[in-house]
Design a protein around this motif. Structure first.
Motif, PDB file in Angstrom:
ATOM      1  N   PHE A   1       4.329 -18.753   6.468  1.00 44.56           N
ATOM      2  CA  PHE A   1       3.629 -18.250   7.658  1.00 44.56           C
ATOM      3  C   PHE A   1       3.092 -19.401   8.509  1.00 44.56           C
ATOM      4  CE2 PHE A   1      -0.355 -17.370   9.806  1.00 44.56           C
ATOM      5  CZ  PHE A   1       0.063 -16.409  10.720  1.00 44.56           C
ATOM      6  N   VAL A   2       2.385 -20.357   7.890  1.00 43.23           N
ATOM      7  CA  VAL A   2       1.758 -21.405   8.726  1.00 43.23           C
ATOM      8  C   VAL A   2       2.812 -22.280   9.404  1.00 43.23           C
ATOM      9  CG1 VAL A   2      -0.601 -21.553   7.794  1.00 43.23           C
ATOM     10  CG2 VAL A   2       1.218 -22.856   6.711  1.00 43.23           C
TER      11      VAL A   2
ATOM     12  N   MET B   1       3.495 -23.230  23.587  1.00 42.18           N
ATOM     13  CA  MET B   1       2.394 -23.529  24.503  1.00 42.18           C
ATOM     14  C   MET B   1       2.795 -24.631  25.483  1.00 42.18           C
ATOM     15  SD  MET B   1      -1.352 -24.574  23.158  1.00 42.18           S
ATOM     16  CE  MET B   1      -1.296 -23.528  21.732  1.00 42.18           C
TER      17      MET B   1
ATOM     18  N   TYR C   1       4.847 -18.822  26.481  1.00 42.07           N
ATOM     19  CA  TYR C   1       3.952 -18.573  25.332  1.00 42.07           C
ATOM     20  C   TYR C   1       3.645 -17.082  25.214  1.00 42.07           C
ATOM     21  CZ  TYR C   1       0.213 -19.543  21.978  1.00 42.07           C
ATOM     22  OH  TYR C   1      -0.559 -19.592  20.842  1.00 42.07           O
TER      23      TYR C   1
ATOM     24  N   ARG D   1       5.307  -8.578  19.006  1.00 48.17           N
ATOM     25  CA  ARG D   1       4.881  -7.172  19.003  1.00 48.17           C
ATOM     26  C   ARG D   1       6.077  -6.237  19.131  1.00 48.17           C
ATOM     27  NH1 ARG D   1       0.968 -10.074  21.593  1.00 48.17           N
ATOM     28  NH2 ARG D   1      -1.050  -9.904  20.588  1.00 48.17           N
TER      29      ARG D   1
ATOM     30  N   LEU E   1       1.108 -10.210   4.573  1.00 43.36           N
ATOM     31  CA  LEU E   1       0.317 -11.450   4.607  1.00 43.36           C
ATOM     32  C   LEU E   1      -1.078 -11.218   4.013  1.00 43.36           C
ATOM     33  CD1 LEU E   1       0.914 -14.257   5.677  1.00 43.36           C
ATOM     34  CD2 LEU E   1      -0.220 -13.624   7.806  1.00 43.36           C
TER      35      LEU E   1
ATOM     36  N   PHE F   1     -11.991 -20.289   8.066  1.00 43.30           N
ATOM     37  CA  PHE F   1     -11.338 -20.577   9.350  1.00 43.30           C
ATOM     38  C   PHE F   1     -10.518 -19.365   9.803  1.00 43.30           C
ATOM     39  CE2 PHE F   1      -7.214 -21.679  11.284  1.00 43.30           C
ATOM     40  CZ  PHE F   1      -7.649 -22.173  12.499  1.00 43.30           C
TER      41      PHE F   1
ATOM     42  N   HIS G   1     -10.895 -17.531  13.225  1.00 45.02           N
ATOM     43  CA  HIS G   1      -9.718 -17.624  14.100  1.00 45.02           C
ATOM     44  C   HIS G   1      -9.304 -16.226  14.586  1.00 45.02           C
ATOM     45  CE1 HIS G   1      -5.989 -19.343  15.521  1.00 45.02           C
ATOM     46  NE2 HIS G   1      -5.237 -18.659  14.678  1.00 45.02           N
ATOM     47  N   LEU G   2      -9.369 -15.233  13.698  1.00 42.66           N
ATOM     48  CA  LEU G   2      -9.018 -13.863  14.081  1.00 42.66           C
ATOM     49  C   LEU G   2     -10.043 -13.311  15.071  1.00 42.66           C
ATOM     50  CD1 LEU G   2      -7.781 -12.283  10.713  1.00 42.66           C
ATOM     51  CD2 LEU G   2      -6.432 -13.183  12.588  1.00 42.66           C
TER      52      LEU G   2
ATOM     53  N   LEU H   1      -9.134 -15.341  18.443  1.00 46.10           N
ATOM     54  CA  LEU H   1      -7.893 -15.138  19.206  1.00 46.10           C
ATOM     55  C   LEU H   1      -7.238 -13.772  19.032  1.00 46.10           C
ATOM     56  CD1 LEU H   1      -6.363 -18.705  18.787  1.00 46.10           C
ATOM     57  CD2 LEU H   1      -7.554 -17.759  20.751  1.00 46.10           C
ATOM     58  N   THR H   2      -7.635 -12.990  18.045  1.00 47.13           N
ATOM     59  CA  THR H   2      -7.031 -11.664  17.887  1.00 47.13           C
ATOM     60  C   THR H   2      -8.004 -10.588  18.358  1.00 47.13           C
ATOM     61  OG1 THR H   2      -5.653 -12.447  16.067  1.00 47.13           O
ATOM     62  CG2 THR H   2      -5.908 -10.074  16.260  1.00 47.13           C
TER      63      THR H   2
ATOM     64  N   ALA I   1      -2.258 -14.393  25.550  1.00 44.15           N
ATOM     65  CA  ALA I   1      -2.560 -15.309  24.440  1.00 44.15           C
ATOM     66  C   ALA I   1      -2.763 -16.741  24.935  1.00 44.15           C
ATOM     67  CB  ALA I   1      -1.444 -15.246  23.403  1.00 44.15           C
TER      68      ALA I   1
ATOM     69  N   ASN J   1      -7.845 -27.769  10.010  1.00 45.23           N
ATOM     70  CA  ASN J   1      -6.435 -28.081   9.757  1.00 45.23           C
ATOM     71  C   ASN J   1      -6.264 -29.270   8.820  1.00 45.23           C
ATOM     72  OD1 ASN J   1      -4.255 -26.368  11.062  1.00 45.23           O
ATOM     73  ND2 ASN J   1      -5.866 -26.414  12.611  1.00 45.23           N
TER      74      ASN J   1
ATOM     75  N   PHE K   1      -2.474 -29.216  19.272  1.00 49.16           N
ATOM     76  CA  PHE K   1      -2.897 -28.209  20.270  1.00 49.16           C
ATOM     77  C   PHE K   1      -4.311 -28.481  20.802  1.00 49.16           C
ATOM     78  CE2 PHE K   1       0.120 -25.758  17.428  1.00 49.16           C
ATOM     79  CZ  PHE K   1       1.215 -25.965  18.239  1.00 49.16           C
ATOM     80  N   PRO K   2      -5.330 -28.575  19.927  1.00 52.13           N
ATOM     81  CA  PRO K   2      -6.654 -28.880  20.488  1.00 52.13           C
ATOM     82  C   PRO K   2      -6.697 -30.229  21.202  1.00 52.13           C
ATOM     83  CG  PRO K   2      -6.722 -28.847  18.069  1.00 52.13           C
ATOM     84  CD  PRO K   2      -5.403 -28.307  18.485  1.00 52.13           C
TER      85      PRO K   2
HETATM   86  C1  HEM Z   1      -4.392 -25.024  16.449  1.00 50.67           C
HETATM   87  C2  HEM Z   1      -3.679 -24.253  15.674  1.00 50.67           C
HETATM   88  C3  HEM Z   1      -3.496 -22.768  15.907  1.00 50.67           C
HETATM   89  C4  HEM Z   1      -3.313 -22.096  17.081  1.00 50.67           C
HETATM   90  C5  HEM Z   1      -3.248 -22.662  18.499  1.00 50.67           C
HETATM   91  C6  HEM Z   1      -3.196 -20.683  16.752  1.00 50.67           C
HETATM   92  C7  HEM Z   1      -3.020 -19.658  17.678  1.00 50.67           C
HETATM   93  C8  HEM Z   1      -3.048 -18.321  17.393  1.00 50.67           C
HETATM   94  C9  HEM Z   1      -3.007 -17.236  18.366  1.00 50.67           C
HETATM   95  C10 HEM Z   1      -2.896 -17.433  19.884  1.00 50.67           C
HETATM   96  C11 HEM Z   1      -3.064 -16.069  17.706  1.00 50.67           C
HETATM   97  C12 HEM Z   1      -3.080 -14.655  18.316  1.00 50.67           C
HETATM   98  C13 HEM Z   1      -1.639 -14.274  18.608  1.00 50.67           C
HETATM   99  C14 HEM Z   1      -1.539 -12.974  19.369  1.00 50.67           C
HETATM  100  O1  HEM Z   1      -2.241 -12.782  20.353  1.00 50.67           O
HETATM  101  O2  HEM Z   1      -0.732 -12.166  18.961  1.00 50.67           O
HETATM  102  C15 HEM Z   1      -3.140 -16.396  16.295  1.00 50.67           C
HETATM  103  C16 HEM Z   1      -3.180 -15.462  15.287  1.00 50.67           C
HETATM  104  C17 HEM Z   1      -3.244 -15.774  13.955  1.00 50.67           C
HETATM  105  N1  HEM Z   1      -3.326 -17.030  13.386  1.00 50.67           N
HETATM  106 FE1  HEM Z   1      -3.297 -18.765  14.395  1.00 50.67          FE
HETATM  107  N2  HEM Z   1      -3.275 -20.549  15.393  1.00 50.67           N
HETATM  108  C18 HEM Z   1      -3.467 -21.791  14.838  1.00 50.67           C
HETATM  109  C19 HEM Z   1      -3.608 -22.103  13.500  1.00 50.67           C
HETATM  110  C20 HEM Z   1      -3.614 -21.164  12.492  1.00 50.67           C
HETATM  111  C21 HEM Z   1      -3.715 -21.484  11.094  1.00 50.67           C
HETATM  112  C22 HEM Z   1      -3.857 -22.896  10.535  1.00 50.67           C
HETATM  113  C23 HEM Z   1      -3.682 -20.299  10.412  1.00 50.67           C
HETATM  114  C24 HEM Z   1      -3.762 -20.030   8.946  1.00 50.67           C
HETATM  115  C25 HEM Z   1      -4.213 -20.860   8.052  1.00 50.67           C
HETATM  116  C26 HEM Z   1      -3.561 -19.247  11.387  1.00 50.67           C
HETATM  117  C27 HEM Z   1      -3.523 -17.900  11.099  1.00 50.67           C
HETATM  118  C28 HEM Z   1      -3.406 -16.894  12.030  1.00 50.67           C
HETATM  119  C29 HEM Z   1      -3.338 -15.494  11.701  1.00 50.67           C
HETATM  120  C30 HEM Z   1      -3.391 -14.898  10.290  1.00 50.67           C
HETATM  121  C31 HEM Z   1      -3.227 -14.790  12.907  1.00 50.67           C
HETATM  122  C32 HEM Z   1      -3.100 -13.286  13.104  1.00 50.67           C
HETATM  123  C33 HEM Z   1      -1.653 -12.954  13.277  1.00 50.67           C
HETATM  124  C34 HEM Z   1      -1.454 -11.565  13.813  1.00 50.67           C
HETATM  125  O3  HEM Z   1      -2.407 -10.893  14.161  1.00 50.67           O
HETATM  126  O4  HEM Z   1      -0.309 -11.165  13.915  1.00 50.67           O
HETATM  127  N3  HEM Z   1      -3.520 -19.807  12.633  1.00 50.67           N
HETATM  128  N4  HEM Z   1      -3.127 -17.771  16.141  1.00 50.67           N
END
Ligand code: HEM
Length: 252
Positions: free
Chosen positions: A50-51, A61, A68, A76, A96, A148, A152-153, A156-157, A171, A192, A239-240
């Motif tokens: 996944f990661v 991006m 993006y 989706r 997951l 984290f 993160h959820l 961004l979610t 997004a 990270n 990214f950051p």
């Molecule tokens: C800087 C690094 C990262 C960026 C820019 C990023 C970006 C994003 C974005 C934009 C979404 C929402 C996507 C959407 O709107 O559908 C998302 C969802 C998610 N991210 Fe990240 N991510 C990063 C790192 C990570 C890491 C390291 C993990 C896990 C260890 C992770 C786990 C997840 C999960 C579980 C979701 C939810 C997926 C879903 O709802 O389908 N992310 N990420």
């Protein structure tokens, strides 16, 4: 004085006295430390997959807002019209979530089993340090990664931790605004780095757990673990860094 010898020896261990409960094979296997290590290895592999895919997807991006957001929408729409919109995505999310819960449960119960099996500390301080560094760092880095993911959820979610800039369905806007906050960008970088250490130890030891360990392959195991962890961490940290350096434009 005549020595009294007790010839009625008890059972060697507590396990010998307990009648094993009959249960399905997989549950029986999971009750052993080998079974738990398999679960840790397989769920860990799902997490690595996944990661890696998530990081590669996020590279979009650099192509701009349209590409993006198109990618986020593609996720989706996976297998539409065979499945209604977002259904396959929810199935994958379910897998997951199950993997994360399985990984956590196996980690906690395995630690408990190991403590019960070794109530006495290692006699050599050096062995103890080596053994405990790996396991203790996994516990700490794992906890940081888990916290984290929750945050993160929300960022961004759900959008509740996005600082009031969240736009559902955009997004690019959400990531760019989020990472444009220096404290948030720093937290992403630290999380990270913790993920990188966790992945390195995890990938290295999953070969052992699955029984694929041989002195001839150990150099390759180390290269693979280091390579995978580095690619994922460098990609994610870019990214950051590039948002803060204005390479990724917040208002493009
Ligand atoms: C800087 C690094 C990262 C960026 C820019 C990023 C970006 C994003 C974005 C934009 C979404 C929402 C996507 C959407 O709107 O559908 C998302 C969802 C998610 N991210 Fe990240 N991510 C990063 C790192 C990570 C890491 C390291 C993990 C896990 C260890 C992770 C786990 C997840 C999960 C579980 C979701 C939810 C997926 C879903 O709802 O389908 N992310 N990420």
């Amino acid at each position: 004085m005549a020595q009294v010898i007790n010839r009625q020896r008890g059972p060697v261990s507590g396990t010998a006295t307990r009648a094993r409960k009959k249960q399905p094979f997989l549950l029986d296997l999971y009750s052993t430390s080998v079974g738990k290590k398999y679960v840790m290895a397989l769920t860990g592999l799902m997490g690595v997959g996944f990661v890696l895919v998530h990081m590669v997807g996020n590279l979009k991006m650099y192509l701009g807002r349209e590409d993006y957001n198109h990618y986020a929408e593609f996720l989706r729409e996976l297998l539409v019209p065979i499945f209604p919109r977002t259904v396959l995505l929810w199935i994958l999310r379910g897998g997951l979530i199950a993997a994360v819960l399985g990984h956590l449960h196996a980690a906690v119960t395995l630690t408990r089993m190991n403590r019960q099996a070794r109530p006495v500390k290692y006699q050599s301080a050096r062995d103890y340090q080596v053994a405990s560094f790996a396991s203790r760092s996994m516990r700490w880095t794992g906890t940081i990664v888990l916290l984290f993911i929750v945050w993160h959820l929300l960022d961004l979610t759900a959008g509740t931790a996005n600082g009031g800039n969240f736009v559902r369905g955009d997004a690019y806007n959400n990531v760019a605004h989020s990472l444009n906050r220096p404290v948030v960008a720093a937290a992403y970088i630290l999380a990270n780095l913790a993920l990188g250490v966790h992945l390195f130890h995890g990938v290295w030891s999953l070969f052992q757990s699955l029984g694929w360990s041989h002195p001839r392959f150990n150099k390759w195991r180390r290269h693979l673990a280091g390579g995978l962890a580095s690619v994922i961490v460098l990609g994610n940290i870019s990214f950051p860094v590039l948002v803060l350096c204005k390479v990724v434009e917040v208002h493009s």
